[in-house]
Design an enzyme around this catalytic site. Structure first.
Site, PDB file in Angstrom:
ATOM      1  N   GLY A   2       0.848  -1.111   0.573  1.00  0.00           N
ATOM      2  CA  GLY A   2       0.157   0.025  -0.119  1.00  0.00           C
ATOM      3  C   GLY A   2       0.917   0.931   0.332  1.00  0.00           C
ATOM      4  O   GLY A   2       2.262   1.105   0.430  1.00  0.00           O
TER       5      GLY A   2
ATOM      6  N   GLY B  50       2.472   3.723   1.424  1.00  0.00           N
ATOM      7  CA  GLY B  50       3.597   3.829   2.821  1.00  0.00           C
ATOM      8  C   GLY B  50       3.896   5.741   2.840  1.00  0.00           C
ATOM      9  O   GLY B  50       3.532   5.872   3.506  1.00  0.00           O
TER      10      GLY B  50
ATOM     11  N   GLY C 109       6.797   7.945   6.114  1.00  0.00           N
ATOM     12  CA  GLY C 109       6.105   8.490   5.358  1.00  0.00           C
ATOM     13  C   GLY C 109       7.229   9.621   4.281  1.00  0.00           C
ATOM     14  O   GLY C 109       6.333   9.938   3.847  1.00  0.00           O
TER      15      GLY C 109
ATOM     16  N   ARG D  64      -1.647  -0.990 -10.138  1.00  0.00           N
ATOM     17  CA  ARG D  64      -0.270  -2.229 -10.673  1.00  0.00           C
ATOM     18  C   ARG D  64      -0.939  -3.155 -10.478  1.00  0.00           C
ATOM     19  O   ARG D  64      -2.207  -3.683 -10.059  1.00  0.00           O
ATOM     20  CB  ARG D  64       0.458  -1.808  -8.975  1.00  0.00           C
ATOM     21  CG  ARG D  64       0.731  -0.106  -8.696  1.00  0.00           C
ATOM     22  CD  ARG D  64       1.135   0.006  -7.274  1.00  0.00           C
ATOM     23  NE  ARG D  64       0.777   0.911  -6.537  1.00  0.00           N
ATOM     24  CZ  ARG D  64       2.375   2.216  -6.457  1.00  0.00           C
ATOM     25  NH1 ARG D  64       3.238   1.181  -6.769  1.00  0.00           N
ATOM     26  NH2 ARG D  64       2.171   3.516  -6.792  1.00  0.00           N
TER      27      ARG D  64
ATOM     28  N   ASP E 217       4.638  -5.008  -7.771  1.00  0.00           N
ATOM     29  CA  ASP E 217       3.818  -3.701  -7.309  1.00  0.00           C
ATOM     30  C   ASP E 217       4.506  -2.266  -7.296  1.00  0.00           C
ATOM     31  O   ASP E 217       4.313  -0.737  -7.566  1.00  0.00           O
ATOM     32  CB  ASP E 217       4.568  -3.131  -5.371  1.00  0.00           C
ATOM     33  CG  ASP E 217       5.686  -2.927  -5.287  1.00  0.00           C
ATOM     34  OD1 ASP E 217       5.927  -4.702  -5.293  1.00  0.00           O
ATOM     35  OD2 ASP E 217       5.904  -2.102  -4.315  1.00  0.00           O
TER      36      ASP E 217
ATOM     37  N   ASP F  69       7.579   4.148 -10.151  1.00  0.00           N
ATOM     38  CA  ASP F  69       8.497   4.266  -9.649  1.00  0.00           C
ATOM     39  C   ASP F  69      10.304   3.898  -9.138  1.00  0.00           C
ATOM     40  O   ASP F  69      10.875   2.871  -9.099  1.00  0.00           O
ATOM     41  CB  ASP F  69       8.476   2.974  -8.193  1.00  0.00           C
ATOM     42  CG  ASP F  69       7.953   3.292  -6.865  1.00  0.00           C
ATOM     43  OD1 ASP F  69       7.297   4.091  -7.282  1.00  0.00           O
ATOM     44  OD2 ASP F  69       7.390   2.799  -6.163  1.00  0.00           O
TER      45      ASP F  69
END
Ligand code: AMP
Ligand code: MG
Length: 487
Positions: free
Chosen positions: A94, A96, A130, A187, A256, A266
């Site tokens: 998830g 984060g 975070g 994803r 992911d 990413d």
């Protein structure tokens, strides 16, 4: 500190919709960016802002928005849930450290996720803070924008802003937030999440949403979910070929980090290869070369097999038949990839026509490049010049060059047409690792953004062969370069 609820009073052009938020609850959780002390805009991507229908001038004054202290009009922040296979092992994840503000609808009607990366903890942060540090966020900005200019599907970077707060890694670093723009952040891992929960209704909702959003022409196909799987595979095959054509190594192709829209997503330990070697790895934690340059197509197929597994309940009512359909689809990936790879490689060596010997011709060049430790980008750049035969005096290269010239002479196109084709497909400039580091160092350590601005200008025209900028085209003198995860 508590979180903001206010919206910006200035008309900055935001036009949000929230289709992802309509999905069943298991796919998202409410999340609010943490208030930060002293927001400061480091960089705003003005052309991208304009493309999105935003008022770039007004946004220059809106550092508050780009750290999450102020919500743009109509934002409805959430964190997305997903799972994923990381280095082959299944885990629930998830967002984060990323918060989705909503989907910006552009003046031409396109839809893009606007996400703040590094904006504080969410219900999925686990033990993480975070947060993000300035260096890695600027790095994502530089590489994603370079990928875009190279013509490779990618998420984009709208802005980076510092928070005025420190983040704690091995050392204290300036905290920053990246505003990321993506066709969507759905994803392979989002599907794995639904499948792992055994929630077929939720899985179907996610598949319908993704199909409608990214592959609307397959909504009415005979078996829409099988068509969807194949269409996702086709985009990944094309994407992976494009990565290989420019020497890009993603570095952390976990499921992911594979987006169903077909964009590169990413930018963590990614880097561009200098010396050609298919075994090249930059990431400090990829010790077995799982995500090495040449292994990327296999890993993409492996990831897509995880997607196919997640989709099984939708592919056919009978599990055995569903597995057969999935297997057949996944087996087809290598052919799809090879077709894209070969088509692009032909262009890189100036071939307009197809001949059965082309694969061998290309492999022979790559073999020579590997043996002689040739720079990937500069070899193709040299071949794109009129004096290509003088690139190397080695017999092996000269033999290959002759073979190549013979092949070129079998097609009707002129020498200048060949050179043009090659120049359009062989970048003169890629984000060289030492140049990226130099730009990040100047920005993070000395607050000097001019080095990065110059680099971004060069990278915005990667196919401009008229420019002679040796400083930006030479590989680093040191061979060792490592990139790090979890930044
Ligand atoms: P990534 O390596 O960026 O793809 O991240 C993998 C997972 O770790 C995702 O679920 C991220 O949201 C999470 N993550 C990475 N960094 C942080 C952080 N600083 N705080 C919380 N979660 C994080
Ligand atoms: Mg990720």
């Amino acid at each position: 500190m508590s979180s903001p609820i206010i919206s910006t009073p200035i008309d900055t052009g935001w036009c949000f919709d929230h289709s992802y938020a309509q999905l069943p609850e298991i796919f998202h959780a409410a999340a609010r960016p943490a208030l930060v002390r002293k927001p400061q805009l480091v960089i705003l991507n003005r052309p991208l802002a304009v493309f999105l229908g935003l008022n770039a001038e007004a946004l220059e004054e809106c550092a508050d928005i780009f750290v999450g202290n102020v919500f743009p009009n109509g934002a409805a922040p959430l964190a997305q849930a997903y799972a994923g296979h990381q280095y082959g092992h299944f885990t629930t994840l998830g967002d984060g450290r990323a918060i989705l503000l909503g989907e910006q609808i552009t003046p031409s009607g396109e839809r893009f996720d606007i996400q703040l990366k590094g904006a504080g903890q969410t219900p999925f942060s686990r033990r993480g803070d975070g947060r993000a540090a300035l260096g890695p966020m600027l790095r994502e900005y530089i590489i994603s924008e370079a990928m875009h200019a190279l013509g490779i599907p990618t998420t984009r970077s709208l802005a980076v802003a510092t928070t005025g707060e420190k983040v704690f890694r091995q050392e204290q670093l300036p905290g920053a937030v990246l505003t990321r723009v993506a066709a969507s952040h759905i994803r392979v891992g989002t599907f794995e999440w639904a499948a792992a929960r055994g929630d077929k209704a939720a899985l179907r909702s996610l598949a319908d949403h993704t199909l409608q959003r990214h592959y609307p022409h397959f909504v009415d196909a005979e078996n829409p979910y099988l068509a969807f799987l194949k269409a996702v595979m086709e985009r990944q095959a094309s994407l992976l070929a494009k990565w290989l054509h420019v020497g890009f190594i993603h570095g952390v192709m976990n499921t992911d980090n594979m987006a169903l829209c077909g964009e590169t997503i990413d930018y963590g330990p990614c880097a561009f290869m200098d010396t050609y070697d298919p075994a090249t790895v930059f990431s400090s934690i990829d010790q077995h070369g799982r995500y090495a340059y040449g292994n990327q197509p296999h890993i993409a197929q492996w990831n897509l097999a995880r997607l196919a597994e997640a989709l099984l309940p939708l592919l056919h009512g009978d599990e055995k038949q569903a597995i057969e359909l999935a297997n057949e689809a996944i087996t087809g990936f290598q052919t799809r990839f090879k077709n894209h790879w070969l088509a692009g490689m032909r262009k890189k060596i100036g071939l307009f026509t197809e001949a059965s010997e082309d694969t061998a011709l290309i492999q022979a060049l790559l073999e020579w490049m590997k043996q002689s430790k040739a720079d990937f980008t500069n070899t193709f750049r040299a071949l794109s010049s009129e004096s290509s035969s003088s690139f190397s005096s080695e017999t092996a290269f000269q033999d290959w060059h002759q073979r190549w010239q013979m092949r070129l002479s079998q097609q009707p196109q002129s020498a200048s047409e060949v050179v043009n084709l090659m120049r359009q497909n062989n970048p003169a400039f890629i984000p060289r690792n030492h140049k990226v580091e130099e730009a990040l160092d100047a920005a993070s350590e000395h607050g000097d953004l001019s080095v990065m601005q110059r680099l971004l200008t060069v990278l915005s025209k990667p196919y401009d062969h008229e420019q002679e900028l040796p400083e930006y085209s030479q590989p680093s003198s040191s061979e060792m370069y490592q990139t790090y995860c979890g930044t």
